[in-house]
Design a protein around this motif. Structure first.
Motif, PDB file in Angstrom:
ATOM      1  N   ALA A  99      31.610  14.498  14.256  1.00 11.52           N
ATOM      2  CA  ALA A  99      31.367  13.157  14.781  1.00 11.52           C
ATOM      3  C   ALA A  99      32.302  12.175  14.095  1.00 11.52           C
ATOM      4  O   ALA A  99      32.387  12.140  12.860  1.00 11.52           O
ATOM      5  CB  ALA A  99      29.916  12.735  14.555  1.00 11.52           C
ATOM      6  N   VAL A 143      33.943   7.912  14.676  1.00 12.77           N
ATOM      7  CA  VAL A 143      33.571   6.621  15.255  1.00 12.77           C
ATOM      8  C   VAL A 143      34.831   5.965  15.803  1.00 12.77           C
ATOM      9  O   VAL A 143      35.858   5.904  15.117  1.00 12.77           O
ATOM     10  CB  VAL A 143      32.905   5.717  14.196  1.00 12.77           C
ATOM     11  N   PRO A 201      30.134   6.338  18.670  1.00 11.69           N
ATOM     12  CA  PRO A 201      30.333   7.694  18.149  1.00 11.69           C
ATOM     13  C   PRO A 201      31.069   8.586  19.148  1.00 11.69           C
ATOM     14  O   PRO A 201      31.005   8.376  20.354  1.00 11.69           O
ATOM     15  CB  PRO A 201      28.901   8.186  17.953  1.00 11.69           C
ATOM     16  N   THR A 221      38.715   4.744  11.111  1.00 11.76           N
ATOM     17  CA  THR A 221      37.473   4.917  10.346  1.00 11.76           C
ATOM     18  C   THR A 221      37.424   6.346   9.815  1.00 11.76           C
ATOM     19  O   THR A 221      37.107   7.271  10.561  1.00 11.76           O
ATOM     20  CB  THR A 221      36.249   4.668  11.258  1.00 11.76           C
ATOM     21  N   ALA A 255      35.349   7.850   7.975  1.00 10.81           N
ATOM     22  CA  ALA A 255      34.016   8.457   7.808  1.00 10.81           C
ATOM     23  C   ALA A 255      33.726   9.434   8.942  1.00 10.81           C
ATOM     24  O   ALA A 255      33.867   9.093  10.119  1.00 10.81           O
ATOM     25  CB  ALA A 255      32.949   7.368   7.764  1.00 10.81           C
ATOM     26  N   VAL A 256      33.313  10.642   8.570  1.00 15.81           N
ATOM     27  CA  VAL A 256      32.963  11.665   9.559  1.00 15.81           C
ATOM     28  C   VAL A 256      31.645  12.314   9.166  1.00 15.81           C
ATOM     29  O   VAL A 256      31.230  12.268   8.004  1.00 15.81           O
ATOM     30  CB  VAL A 256      34.051  12.761   9.685  1.00 15.81           C
ATOM     31  N   SER A 257      30.995  12.913  10.158  1.00 14.47           N
ATOM     32  CA  SER A 257      29.798  13.707   9.905  1.00 14.47           C
ATOM     33  C   SER A 257      29.979  15.026  10.643  1.00 14.47           C
ATOM     34  O   SER A 257      30.426  15.042  11.791  1.00 14.47           O
ATOM     35  CB  SER A 257      28.553  12.966  10.407  1.00 14.47           C
ATOM     36  N   ALA A 263      24.829  12.138  18.029  1.00 11.94           N
ATOM     37  CA  ALA A 263      25.594  11.324  17.083  1.00 11.94           C
ATOM     38  C   ALA A 263      25.248   9.864  17.285  1.00 11.94           C
ATOM     39  O   ALA A 263      25.295   9.356  18.409  1.00 11.94           O
ATOM     40  CB  ALA A 263      27.096  11.548  17.269  1.00 11.94           C
ATOM     41  N   THR A 264      24.883   9.207  16.194  1.00 12.51           N
ATOM     42  CA  THR A 264      24.663   7.763  16.194  1.00 12.51           C
ATOM     43  C   THR A 264      25.592   7.157  15.137  1.00 12.51           C
ATOM     44  O   THR A 264      26.296   7.877  14.423  1.00 12.51           O
ATOM     45  CB  THR A 264      23.197   7.428  15.865  1.00 12.51           C
ATOM     46  N   VAL A 265      25.581   5.843  15.069  1.00 13.39           N
ATOM     47  CA  VAL A 265      26.427   5.141  14.095  1.00 13.39           C
ATOM     48  C   VAL A 265      25.538   4.250  13.238  1.00 13.39           C
ATOM     49  O   VAL A 265      24.708   3.504  13.766  1.00 13.39           O
ATOM     50  CB  VAL A 265      27.508   4.303  14.813  1.00 13.39           C
ATOM     51  N   GLY A 285      28.811   1.537   9.954  1.00 12.69           N
ATOM     52  CA  GLY A 285      29.863   2.042  10.833  1.00 12.69           C
ATOM     53  C   GLY A 285      30.203   3.506  10.626  1.00 12.69           C
ATOM     54  O   GLY A 285      31.236   3.984  11.094  1.00 12.69           O
ATOM     55  N   ARG A 286      29.320   4.225   9.934  1.00  9.85           N
ATOM     56  CA  ARG A 286      29.562   5.653   9.705  1.00  9.85           C
ATOM     57  C   ARG A 286      28.766   6.488  10.696  1.00  9.85           C
ATOM     58  O   ARG A 286      27.632   6.138  11.039  1.00  9.85           O
ATOM     59  CB  ARG A 286      29.152   6.035   8.285  1.00  9.85           C
ATOM     60  N   PRO A 287      29.322   7.624  11.114  1.00 12.08           N
ATOM     61  CA  PRO A 287      28.607   8.484  12.071  1.00 12.08           C
ATOM     62  C   PRO A 287      27.479   9.248  11.393  1.00 12.08           C
ATOM     63  O   PRO A 287      27.543   9.541  10.196  1.00 12.08           O
ATOM     64  CB  PRO A 287      29.684   9.435  12.563  1.00 12.08           C
ATOM     65  N   LEU A 331      24.663  12.603  12.327  1.00 13.38           N
ATOM     66  CA  LEU A 331      24.491  13.730  13.256  1.00 13.38           C
ATOM     67  C   LEU A 331      23.199  14.481  12.996  1.00 13.38           C
ATOM     68  O   LEU A 331      22.913  14.831  11.850  1.00 13.38           O
ATOM     69  CB  LEU A 331      25.638  14.727  13.057  1.00 13.38           C
ATOM     70  N   SER A 383      26.429   9.631  21.316  1.00 12.08           N
ATOM     71  CA  SER A 383      27.171  10.715  21.939  1.00 12.08           C
ATOM     72  C   SER A 383      26.374  11.990  21.712  1.00 12.08           C
ATOM     73  O   SER A 383      25.866  12.223  20.609  1.00 12.08           O
ATOM     74  CB  SER A 383      28.566  10.832  21.311  1.00 12.08           C
TER      75      SER A 383
END
Lengths: 154, 154
Positions: free
Chosen positions: A22, A24, A30, A68, A70-72, B22-24, B28-30, B32, B72
């Motif tokens: 994921a 952004v 997302p 950005t 930042a990832v998940s 996936a949300t934020v 502003g970070r994802p 999951l 998403s």
């Protein structure tokens, strides 16, 4: 419904064959794609972009992490027996390294990533990805399992 | 590497037993998590929050969509034969409906969502979720398959 320890989450995550990434987008929405990946050291995750037509290396995931980082990333196992459900998550920061990176260390890091991916996936030995790699540093490992011992995939 | 049509992505998505949401977050970070879900009409997806200890309904996914409704959702199938890989994605907006919603229509929508989930998952018939539901309106269906016809899960 126990939470996993950091080590357990790390181990379960690393054992999986596919994860979901994921990112952004610049509008704050997302974006999700599946990805194959390899672990690099304790807290590194690497993934690559496959051969693509010329236009595709500008993939949305790469545009997103440029703005950005930042990832998940998520690994999960579904089972109709919900007592067997588990997931493991890696939250961190990503950066993209292109094949023509100016920095020699970056080019080395890309080669290392591709070697790790080829070791894990025979599919990559025949057709090595020739695009950029994404290097992820995990800041937080977490996970959950319904009960008992999680089963790893593949 | 063909893209799926909207209808194909919608069909493949609906056939899956699990998706990733996936949300934020407000920074502003994802974020999951995996989720079970049911389709509601052409472009609706519903999911529920299971029975939890009192503190847990304030789940991060719910806090996130309260600030940023954009979500998403991804369904994907991994196979060691990479010619069989496929994924389907639903991008849209989410809102949460609590059991004690003031609006009667909202309470109806929650009951409908729970009924759809119970129809799809026998597990929910024994222990219906008693927390809020998340109602998602899909604005865009997309998908990809390596080649041939995608196989649905489960």
């Amino acid at each position: 419904m126990p939470r996993m320890t950091r080590d357990e989450a790390r181990r379960c995550f690393a054992g999986a064959r596919v994860a979901r990434l994921a990112t952004v987008d610049p509008e704050g929405r997302p974006h999700l794609v599946p990805m194959v990946f390899a672990r690099h050291g304790e807290d590194g995750i690497v993934t690559a972009v496959d051969r693509k037509p010329k236009s595709s290396p500008r993939l949305k995931r790469l545009r997103n992490v440029a703005v950005t980082p930042a990832v998940s990333l998520l690994v999960d196992v579904y089972d109709e027996d919900w007592e067997r459900l588990w997931w493991a998550r890696a939250d961190g920061g990503a950066r993209t390294v292109w094949p023509d990176a100016a920095d020699e260390q970056d080019r080395d890091a890309r080669r290392t990533a591709l070697a790790l991916l080829a070791r894990k996936y025979p599919q990559y030995r025949d057709v090595p990805p020739d695009g950029p790699v994404v290097l992820i540093t995990v800041h937080r490992w977490s996970g959950w399992r319904a009960s008992g011992e999680p089963r790893t995939t593949g």
